[in-house]
Write a protein that holds these residues in place. Structure first.
Motif, PDB file in Angstrom:
ATOM      1  N   PHE A 185     -66.680  74.528  76.820  1.00  0.00           N
ATOM      2  CA  PHE A 185     -65.232  74.918  76.782  1.00  0.00           C
ATOM      3  C   PHE A 185     -64.322  74.061  76.483  1.00  0.00           C
ATOM      4  O   PHE A 185     -63.474  73.987  75.503  1.00  0.00           O
ATOM      5  N   ILE A 186     -64.487  72.532  77.051  1.00  0.00           N
ATOM      6  CA  ILE A 186     -63.624  71.521  76.479  1.00  0.00           C
ATOM      7  C   ILE A 186     -63.837  71.090  74.864  1.00  0.00           C
ATOM      8  O   ILE A 186     -62.966  70.731  74.088  1.00  0.00           O
ATOM      9  N   THR A 187     -65.185  71.259  74.613  1.00  0.00           N
ATOM     10  CA  THR A 187     -65.451  71.043  73.132  1.00  0.00           C
ATOM     11  C   THR A 187     -65.037  71.883  72.302  1.00  0.00           C
ATOM     12  O   THR A 187     -64.242  71.469  71.069  1.00  0.00           O
ATOM     13  N   ALA A 188     -64.908  73.234  72.684  1.00  0.00           N
ATOM     14  CA  ALA A 188     -64.231  74.337  71.880  1.00  0.00           C
ATOM     15  C   ALA A 188     -62.774  74.177  71.916  1.00  0.00           C
ATOM     16  O   ALA A 188     -62.086  74.384  70.714  1.00  0.00           O
ATOM     17  N   ALA A 189     -62.075  73.789  73.213  1.00  0.00           N
ATOM     18  CA  ALA A 189     -60.663  73.684  73.010  1.00  0.00           C
ATOM     19  C   ALA A 189     -60.178  72.451  72.299  1.00  0.00           C
ATOM     20  O   ALA A 189     -59.072  72.522  71.737  1.00  0.00           O
ATOM     21  N   ALA A 190     -61.140  71.362  72.098  1.00  0.00           N
ATOM     22  CA  ALA A 190     -60.664  70.154  71.475  1.00  0.00           C
ATOM     23  C   ALA A 190     -60.088  70.506  69.984  1.00  0.00           C
ATOM     24  O   ALA A 190     -59.241  69.826  69.545  1.00  0.00           O
ATOM     25  N   GLU A 191     -60.632  71.690  69.328  1.00  0.00           N
ATOM     26  CA  GLU A 191     -60.138  71.973  67.928  1.00  0.00           C
ATOM     27  C   GLU A 191     -58.973  72.606  67.936  1.00  0.00           C
ATOM     28  O   GLU A 191     -58.093  72.779  67.073  1.00  0.00           O
ATOM     29  N   TYR A 192     -58.497  73.081  69.214  1.00  0.00           N
ATOM     30  CA  TYR A 192     -57.151  73.884  69.230  1.00  0.00           C
ATOM     31  C   TYR A 192     -55.917  73.087  69.974  1.00  0.00           C
ATOM     32  O   TYR A 192     -54.902  73.565  69.800  1.00  0.00           O
ATOM     33  N   GLY A 216     -57.633  60.515  71.449  1.00  0.00           N
ATOM     34  CA  GLY A 216     -59.125  60.457  71.599  1.00  0.00           C
ATOM     35  C   GLY A 216     -59.789  61.844  71.110  1.00  0.00           C
ATOM     36  O   GLY A 216     -59.389  62.364  70.226  1.00  0.00           O
ATOM     37  N   TRP A 217     -61.198  62.048  71.414  1.00  0.00           N
ATOM     38  CA  TRP A 217     -61.816  63.212  70.742  1.00  0.00           C
ATOM     39  C   TRP A 217     -61.167  64.293  71.120  1.00  0.00           C
ATOM     40  O   TRP A 217     -61.488  65.261  70.445  1.00  0.00           O
ATOM     41  N   GLU A 218     -60.386  64.487  72.356  1.00  0.00           N
ATOM     42  CA  GLU A 218     -59.996  65.660  72.852  1.00  0.00           C
ATOM     43  C   GLU A 218     -58.881  66.224  71.942  1.00  0.00           C
ATOM     44  O   GLU A 218     -58.509  67.503  71.812  1.00  0.00           O
ATOM     45  N   CYS A 219     -58.237  65.238  71.162  1.00  0.00           N
ATOM     46  CA  CYS A 219     -56.960  65.708  70.441  1.00  0.00           C
ATOM     47  C   CYS A 219     -56.843  64.898  69.323  1.00  0.00           C
ATOM     48  O   CYS A 219     -55.895  63.800  69.305  1.00  0.00           O
ATOM     49  N   LYS A 220     -57.807  64.733  68.161  1.00  0.00           N
ATOM     50  CA  LYS A 220     -57.860  63.822  67.339  1.00  0.00           C
ATOM     51  C   LYS A 220     -57.086  63.976  66.132  1.00  0.00           C
ATOM     52  O   LYS A 220     -56.983  63.092  65.184  1.00  0.00           O
ATOM     53  N   LYS A 221     -56.361  65.192  65.784  1.00  0.00           N
ATOM     54  CA  LYS A 221     -55.713  65.213  64.804  1.00  0.00           C
ATOM     55  C   LYS A 221     -54.224  65.006  65.198  1.00  0.00           C
ATOM     56  O   LYS A 221     -53.751  65.289  66.235  1.00  0.00           O
ATOM     57  N   LEU A 222     -53.383  64.250  64.146  1.00  0.00           N
ATOM     58  CA  LEU A 222     -52.217  63.968  64.325  1.00  0.00           C
ATOM     59  C   LEU A 222     -51.237  65.019  64.757  1.00  0.00           C
ATOM     60  O   LEU A 222     -51.173  65.942  63.718  1.00  0.00           O
ATOM     61  N   SER A 223     -50.474  65.190  65.805  1.00  0.00           N
ATOM     62  CA  SER A 223     -50.091  66.362  66.208  1.00  0.00           C
ATOM     63  C   SER A 223     -48.848  65.989  67.392  1.00  0.00           C
ATOM     64  O   SER A 223     -49.174  65.030  68.119  1.00  0.00           O
ATOM     65  N   GLN A 224     -47.733  66.719  67.210  1.00  0.00           N
ATOM     66  CA  GLN A 224     -46.920  66.516  68.337  1.00  0.00           C
ATOM     67  C   GLN A 224     -47.394  66.962  70.034  1.00  0.00           C
ATOM     68  O   GLN A 224     -46.986  66.356  70.899  1.00  0.00           O
ATOM     69  N   TYR A 225     -48.145  67.836  69.803  1.00  0.00           N
ATOM     70  CA  TYR A 225     -48.821  68.331  70.817  1.00  0.00           C
ATOM     71  C   TYR A 225     -49.945  67.337  71.789  1.00  0.00           C
ATOM     72  O   TYR A 225     -50.079  67.378  72.639  1.00  0.00           O
ATOM     73  N   CYS A 226     -50.481  66.305  70.826  1.00  0.00           N
ATOM     74  CA  CYS A 226     -51.625  65.533  71.396  1.00  0.00           C
ATOM     75  C   CYS A 226     -50.449  64.151  72.136  1.00  0.00           C
ATOM     76  O   CYS A 226     -51.079  63.508  72.513  1.00  0.00           O
ATOM     77  N   CYS A 227     -49.199  64.345  72.092  1.00  0.00           N
ATOM     78  CA  CYS A 227     -48.349  63.428  72.897  1.00  0.00           C
ATOM     79  C   CYS A 227     -48.417  63.777  74.261  1.00  0.00           C
ATOM     80  O   CYS A 227     -47.872  63.027  75.209  1.00  0.00           O
TER      81      CYS A 227
END
Length: 329
Positions: free
Chosen positions: A97-104, A50-61
């Motif tokens: 905070f959540i919007t900023a954190a979504a980038e990282y 979703g929007w909070e973890c939108k880049k393909l990444s192991q961490y978004c699992c």
């Protein structure tokens, strides 16, 4: 006949229930979490979420921050930030905070390891934020730890924080002051320059953007948390979540993974290597307090040598240029 109708009705209801989608109890569904979309790339499991973890990444699992840290918890941690006497009342909020954190989060911020590790990292990061932006004191209403995010800038700057030795890389803009601004305050022209390049915002000419935009202020702080000071050194994130393995020199310098090392990276010998330092203890207290409020418990913070940097030698010893201090100074 009436009995047959009732039997048929019960049968229809039972069939409807069997065909309805069931919500399975678990970490994700308990919080209404978005389920990760999984892709296998070169044999490695990667996800988006979703929007909070939108880049393909192991961490978004893994779980994302909003799965385990929600608006009411943010309110609990920073319960006095909108008090009439707070200097930045109405500025800071959970959404920023959540919007900023979504980038990282695709890079592991708040998404590294299991749920407890992730919650501890958010508490640790916010422990720095709360301590550096607090206007709490010993007998303040709600206690001294309830006043984080009271400030968004240094109230009485003692200087313009222009270091002319960076005039070819991060030249100071005439008439502009680079005093402390933000959630983990930025100081000095070169720090505004580096952060601006990373965030793609012209902070060197317009440092006031940090004090005018809460999302940008949190982004700058998370960028600082996630970014090493120098090549071949860890970030605060790295030393906290276990990405960093101390060398022999680190061990001799008493640097160990944990919250203490995050203070070492962010503030160096301004607070570390000084034994029982007041500023260091204040950050530790905020971190422990937030762990309690988030339901993790301060016992998860680890022993004194992990929490403290009082005996640690600085990663980067000071050359006489002060690092960031509290925005309340």
């Amino acid at each position: 006949m009436e009995g047959i109708k009732q039997s048929l009705l019960v049968a229809v209801l039972a069939a409807t229930l069997l065909l309805s989608p069931l919500v399975v109890s678990g970490d994700d569904d308990d919080t209404g979490s978005v389920k990760p979309v999984v892709k296998i790339v070169k044999g490695k499991k990667l996800c988006t979420k979703g929007w909070e973890c939108k880049k393909l990444s192991q961490y978004c699992c893994n779980q994302t921050i909003s799965d385990y840290f929600q608006a009411y918890q943010f309110e609990n941690l920073f319960s006095k930030r909108n008090s009439p006497v707070a200097h930045a009342a109405g500025f800071w909020d959970y959404h920023s905070f959540i919007t900023a954190a979504a980038e990282y989060q695709p890079h592991g911020f708040g998404t590294s390891g299991g749920k407890v590790t992730a919650m501890k990292e958010v508490a640790a990061f916010l422990g720095h934020v709360g301590s550096k932006t607090s206007c709490g004191y010993g007998v303040a209403t709600g206690g001294p730890l309830a006043w984080g995010l009271c400030y968004n800038k240094e109230m009485s700057p003692s200087q313009s924080y222009c270091d002319d030795s960076f005039k070819y890389t991060y030249p100071c803009t005439p008439g502009v002051a680079y005093y402390g601004r933000g959630a983990i305050p930025l100081y000095w022209n070169y720090n505004y320059g580096k952060a601006g390049q990373a965030l793609k915002v012209d902070l060197l000419n317009n440092p006031e953007h940090i004090e005018n935009n809460a999302t940008l202020a949190f982004q700058a702080a998370i960028w600082r948390w996630m970014t090493p000071d120098k090549k071949h050194q860890p970030s605060a994130h790295d030393v906290f979540v276990g990405n960093w393995k101390p060398t022999k020199n680190d061990t001799l310098a008493k640097r160990v993974p944990g919250f203490g090392a995050t203070m070492n990276i962010l503030y160096g010998d301004d607070v570390c290597g000084k034994g029982d330092d007041e500023h260091m203890n204040n950050m530790v207290s905020h971190y422990q307090y937030y762990l309690d409020l988030m339901g993790v418990g301060r016992e998860e913070a680890g022993p004194h040598e992990v929490l403290s940097c009082g005996e640690q030698a600085a990663f980067n010893p000071s050359s006489g240029t002060p690092a960031s201090t509290s925005t309340s100074s």
